[in-house]
Structure formats: C-alpha cells, structure tokens
Design a protein around this motif. Structure first.
Motif, PDB file in Angstrom:
ATOM      1  N   PRO A 206       5.786  12.881  12.325  1.00 35.87           N
ATOM      2  CA  PRO A 206       6.337  11.895  11.099  1.00 35.87           C
ATOM      3  C   PRO A 206       5.802  11.633  10.004  1.00 35.87           C
ATOM      4  O   PRO A 206       4.803  12.285  10.113  1.00 35.87           O
ATOM      5  CB  PRO A 206       5.685  10.531  11.839  1.00 35.87           C
ATOM      6  N   GLN A 207       6.481  11.274   8.939  1.00 34.67           N
ATOM      7  CA  GLN A 207       5.239  11.250   7.941  1.00 34.67           C
ATOM      8  C   GLN A 207       4.283  10.823   7.640  1.00 34.67           C
ATOM      9  O   GLN A 207       3.938   9.312   7.744  1.00 34.67           O
ATOM     10  CB  GLN A 207       6.189  11.003   6.671  1.00 34.67           C
ATOM     11  N   ALA A 208       3.185  11.552   8.039  1.00 35.52           N
ATOM     12  CA  ALA A 208       1.529  10.683   7.294  1.00 35.52           C
ATOM     13  C   ALA A 208       1.489  10.309   5.979  1.00 35.52           C
ATOM     14  O   ALA A 208       2.043  10.339   4.959  1.00 35.52           O
ATOM     15  CB  ALA A 208       0.201  11.782   8.102  1.00 35.52           C
ATOM     16  N   VAL A 253       0.459  -2.796   0.838  1.00 34.21           N
ATOM     17  CA  VAL A 253       0.984  -0.684   1.009  1.00 34.21           C
ATOM     18  C   VAL A 253       0.901  -0.488   2.928  1.00 34.21           C
ATOM     19  O   VAL A 253       1.932   0.477   3.557  1.00 34.21           O
ATOM     20  CB  VAL A 253       0.123  -0.042  -0.065  1.00 34.21           C
ATOM     21  N   LEU A 254       0.347  -0.960   3.557  1.00 34.46           N
ATOM     22  CA  LEU A 254      -0.160  -0.741   5.456  1.00 34.46           C
ATOM     23  C   LEU A 254       1.346  -1.326   5.436  1.00 34.46           C
ATOM     24  O   LEU A 254       2.045  -0.161   6.336  1.00 34.46           O
ATOM     25  CB  LEU A 254      -1.181  -1.192   5.901  1.00 34.46           C
ATOM     26  N   ARG A 255       1.670  -2.551   5.295  1.00 29.47           N
ATOM     27  CA  ARG A 255       2.605  -2.850   5.934  1.00 29.47           C
ATOM     28  C   ARG A 255       4.176  -2.570   5.593  1.00 29.47           C
ATOM     29  O   ARG A 255       4.287  -2.032   6.258  1.00 29.47           O
ATOM     30  CB  ARG A 255       2.922  -4.282   5.384  1.00 29.47           C
ATOM     31  N   ARG A 259       7.489  -1.014   7.902  1.00 27.51           N
ATOM     32  CA  ARG A 259       8.322  -0.697   7.306  1.00 27.51           C
ATOM     33  C   ARG A 259       9.295   0.669   7.087  1.00 27.51           C
ATOM     34  O   ARG A 259      10.160   0.929   7.592  1.00 27.51           O
ATOM     35  CB  ARG A 259       8.762  -1.870   6.633  1.00 27.51           C
ATOM     36  N   ARG A 260       8.681   1.016   6.659  1.00 24.65           N
ATOM     37  CA  ARG A 260       9.584   2.738   5.917  1.00 24.65           C
ATOM     38  C   ARG A 260       9.726   3.619   7.363  1.00 24.65           C
ATOM     39  O   ARG A 260      10.713   4.303   7.154  1.00 24.65           O
ATOM     40  CB  ARG A 260       9.034   3.123   4.892  1.00 24.65           C
TER      41      ARG A 260
END
Length: 514
Positions: A206-208, A253-255, A259-260
C-alpha cells in the motif's frame, strides 16, 4: 570549553625523539597506541598537538580565517604539498586550527556546532587510543556494558519505560533513518501480514505516507528515498508563524490519507527545528499517530538538550509517548561529534535489525552471556561514543549540564532583545531554545534578501563573524533570514549584543556598497 582553552605547551619538537631504527620514524610516532608503551608514546604527540592548536588559533585571530574560500584552499594545498617529516603532525594541526571556524568564539554563532567540553575531548582521546569497536563483545568488553547503562539513563531522562532500547549514532540523520526504517517494518508488515525485515517489501505494498512539518529536517525526505518509499511519500504539514506543526492540519492530512486508501506509516514531530528551535505539539502528534495506527518518531536532535534543564524540560511534554526519538549530544550536550542517540520505547521494535554473524555474535556466545550490540545499529564497526557522554555525566551531572543549557537560553533571549531594540533589525520570533532568526531591514525592501545574504558573506570574508542564513517556508522574495545559534555558555550578553550590532553595521555597509 575546548582543547584550545588549554595553556600552550612548548616542547623541543618531535624531531628530537630518537627513531625506532626500523621505520625511521620517531619511537613516539611509530608506536602503537595501546598499552603502557603506547601511552608514553602519546605524551609528546599530545603536547605537540596542544602547541599547534595554540599556534593555529593565534594565527587565525578570530572566529574564522580571513579571505576567500579560494585563498584558503591555496594555503591548504601549499602546506599539504610540503615534504613530509617529523613535523607533519604539528604543521598540519596548526594549518587546520588556523583554517577552522572556532565554535568557542562569541562571534561564531551560525550553526548547531558546539564548542566541546575539554573533559569530553579528553575522553574521546582515551577511546581513540584504545580503539574498541561496538560490534562484538570481545572487541569492547567494558564499553559494551557502559553503552547499555548510558542509554538506559538517557531513555529514563526522555520519559521512556524500562522496556526501551537504543544505540549511539552518527547524528540525527542516521537516527531519523532508523526511526523511519523501524516504522516501515512494523506498519507495512502489519498491513500486509508479512515480516518485512526478512522478505523485503511486498510486490504491491500500500502507498505509505510519512507526515512531517514544513520545517522538518531534510533527512526525513532523504530517509524516505533510501527506504524505497520515495521522497513523495513525505506529506508536508503546514506550520504556524513560529514554525510549529499545526495539529489541526496534521489531523486533516491524516484523514485525507485514509480517505484515499493510503497507509499512514509515520508522523515525524520535530522538537527543536534547526532554524528557530521550534517544538511541535508532541502530545497531539503522538495521539494522532496512535489514532491512525502510525509510528510516532520525534526528531529531538537539537531540542533534546532541553531534557537537561528543569526550566526547559516541560517544553518536551509528551516525548515519552513517541515510538522512537533522535537526540544529539554534539549539539546541546557539548560533545565532540559524533554523539547521536537513537532510542525506541519498546526493545522489540528492533526485530528487523537483528542479524547473526558467526564471526561476531554466534548464538552460543550470546547464550553464554557474551552480549553483542550488533543488532542495534545500522553500522558494523562503531566506536564507543557513549564513553564521552558517560564521563561528562560523571563530571557535571544533569544539573551541571542543565546550567549550561539555561545559560545559552539566556544568551539567546538577550540577543533577541538586542535585535528588537535596534532600529534597522527585525526579529522573527522570540527564541524557544538557543537560536533565533532576524534580518537587517534596508531602506529599499526589495533589496532585503540580497543585502542580508551579502552582509553574511562580508562578515565571513573579513573574518569578523560567522552568522547563519536560512529562508522561511513559502515562495517568493522576502524570506531570507539571518540566524544566531548560541551554544557557548561562557559567552556574555554584552558579547552577543556586540555581535548583533556588528551584523547591523555590516548590513549598512552592504546596503551602501555599489
């Protein structure tokens, strides 16, 4: 504060020492440093070094050598090209001392470049002579045990429980890399159900994402690149005017990351930015990281020195909640470089670094009590830099070091007051630790960046002062700032005020220059 402070020692010169009859070198120059004979061989060499340091400092006569970089390089090349011989140690030491920036000089205040304590320099000499290596017990029996004890004391100071572990590093860059590597291994491993440390990254991980403030150290992005995540994995979080991360912006930005469908891997909070000493809201950063299953790493390479001061330690509230911490004792700890420290809250976090090398830490040796520190470091050969910290703590204790921190903090406040009182200078913000930003304000605001950059080079060229230069986050002109970083507790407030006025005079000269 430094070895330069020692009174000069005059000798008859190393050339007077008889040669060993084999290499043609003097007995002192050719002897190995270990053992009784080695100690005797060191004595005239140390005297020669002290003599050369004093000679070089006198030749320099200020905080930095005068002239241009090209002129200095030519002098170095000329002396380096001279025929070798018994005087090489003295000649080259004097050359380097004359051509160095002296962090003990009150007018040398650009960087997190401390004047080391003489006792720490002496401890460093002892370790250089003995030359232990921390990668196996049989190369460093005593210092293996000592490093573990020193790290335990530092971990407790940081608010960590007895489950903590750590290692000495080359500095914040290495420590930040280690923190993010362990974050990657734990968080990506948990997300994919794999042990990252033994099998590498999954084919389609996954994109970390790593979250760090706009004022975070550049080593965070470098670490992301080295770890195969790419610099784009670092999400920049906005900061306030004092360059502290905004907790509401971090939450946002964490949310958005979740979401993405991306993976929040780590939140990097800074405790002591290099420019202003700003400290991010550590409690909020730790809470938000925990809420999103991310690792919390605190880069306290500079601000960790506040742990030594009863007055400033409250600034680091929440530090003990971080999964890992970077500390640099070669900043607000007055140690010769390198004296970086990396700590983790739970020793089990180190699982991905565990390695077995039959020639260093065979399992049966470990089981028999011959403990190796190999699995705690990115390096193999590693000198015991914990020794000088142990000696310093033994001589001064936390209270003694805390007084040095408080003295430098008071100097920064005095310097900021002098800037505020000067009609042509503008203070960016009050100092948090021992550094602050300001600028010279010319009559034509459009020339501000050029004048401030130029006045700094003018001071260097004339060997009058070493002043830092940086830029505030953002785009466009008007962001260039000068910086004073005050790390010599023996400097006086009057000397700092003189430095501030020296900067203003250089600004006027630069403004009037054609």
């Amino acid at each position: 504060m430094t070895a330069n402070d020692a009174p000069p020692h005059r000798t008859t010169g190393i050339t007077a020492v008889p040669t060993d009859g084999v290499t043609g070198m003097s007995a002192s120059a050719s002897a190995l440093s270990g053992g009784v004979s080695g100690a005797a061989a060191l004595e005239p060499l140390v005297r020669a070094v002290l003599d050369a340091l004093a000679e070089g400092a006198a030749r320099r006569g200020g905080p930095i050598p005068a002239g241009t970089p090209q002129e200095l390089a030519a002098r170095v090349a000329r002396v380096f090209a001279e025929p070798g011989g018994e005087d090489a140690l003295h000649r080259l030491t004097a050359l380097v001392a004359a051509g160095s920036a002296d962090p003990a000089d009150p007018a040398c205040a650009a960087h997190l470049h401390c004047p080391p304590l003489a006792v720490a320099v002496a401890a460093d000499l002892a370790i250089s002579a003995l030359n232990p290596s921390q990668d196996s017990w049989d190369q460093a029996p005593a210092t293996t045990a000592l490093e573990t004890l020193v790290l335990g004391e530092l971990a407790a100071m940081a608010g960590y429980p007895s489950t903590a572990a750590g290692v000495l590093t080359s500095g914040g860059t290495e420590s930040n890399l280690m923190g993010l590597m362990l974050a990657r291994d734990r968080v990506l491993g948990r997300a994919t159900g794999r042990r990252i440390e033994h099998h590498g990254l999954p084919a389609s991980p996954p994109q970390a994402r790593i979250f760090a403030s706009a004022a975070a150290h550049f080593s965070v992005r470098r670490a992301a690149a080295l770890l195969g995540l790419g610099e784009d994995a670092v999400v920049t979080v906005p900061v306030d005017r004092e360059l502290r991360m905004k907790p509401e912006a971090l939450a946002g930005v964490l949310r958005e990351c979740v979401r993405r469908g991306e993976l929040p891997m780590a939140v990097v909070a800074t405790a002591g930015t290099t420019d202003t000493g700003a400290i991010d809201p550590l409690e909020a950063c730790a809470s938000l990281a925990a809420e999103h299953g991310a690792w919390c790493h605190v880069d306290a390479a500079y601000g960790g020195g506040a742990l030594l001061s009863d007055r400033l330690a409250p600034l680091l509230a929440g530090l003990g909640r971080a999964d890992s911490v970077s500390l640099d004792w070669h900043k607000l700890g007055w140690q010769p470089a390198a004296a970086g420290v990396f700590l983790v809250r739970q020793a089990e976090s180190y699982a991905s670094l565990a390695r077995r090398a039959a020639y260093l830490n065979p399992a049966d040796d470990e089981e028999a009590g011959y403990t190796s520190l190999l699995g705690l470091s990115l390096r193999t050969t590693r000198r015991p830099d914990a020794f000088k910290i142990a000696v310093t703590l033994g001589v001064l204790g936390r209270d003694g070091l805390g007084r040095l921190v408080d003295a430098c903090h008071a100097l920064a406040r005095a310097g900021a007051a002098a800037v505020r009182a000067h009609p042509r200078l503008e203070l960016h913000a009050d100092p948090v630790l021992t550094a602050f930003l300001f600028r010279y304000v010319p009559a034509d605001p459009a020339r501000a960046d050029r004048v401030n950059a130029g006045l700094r080079r003018r001071l260097l060229r004339e060997a009058r002062a070493v002043v830092g230069r940086t830029e505030l986050p953002g785009e466009g002109p008007g962001r260039v700032r000068l910086k004073l970083t005050l790390l010599n507790p023996h400097t006086t407030a009057a000397e700092v005020e003189r430095l501030v006025h020296l900067v203003a005079a250089a600004g006027q000269a630069e403004e009037e220059a054609p």
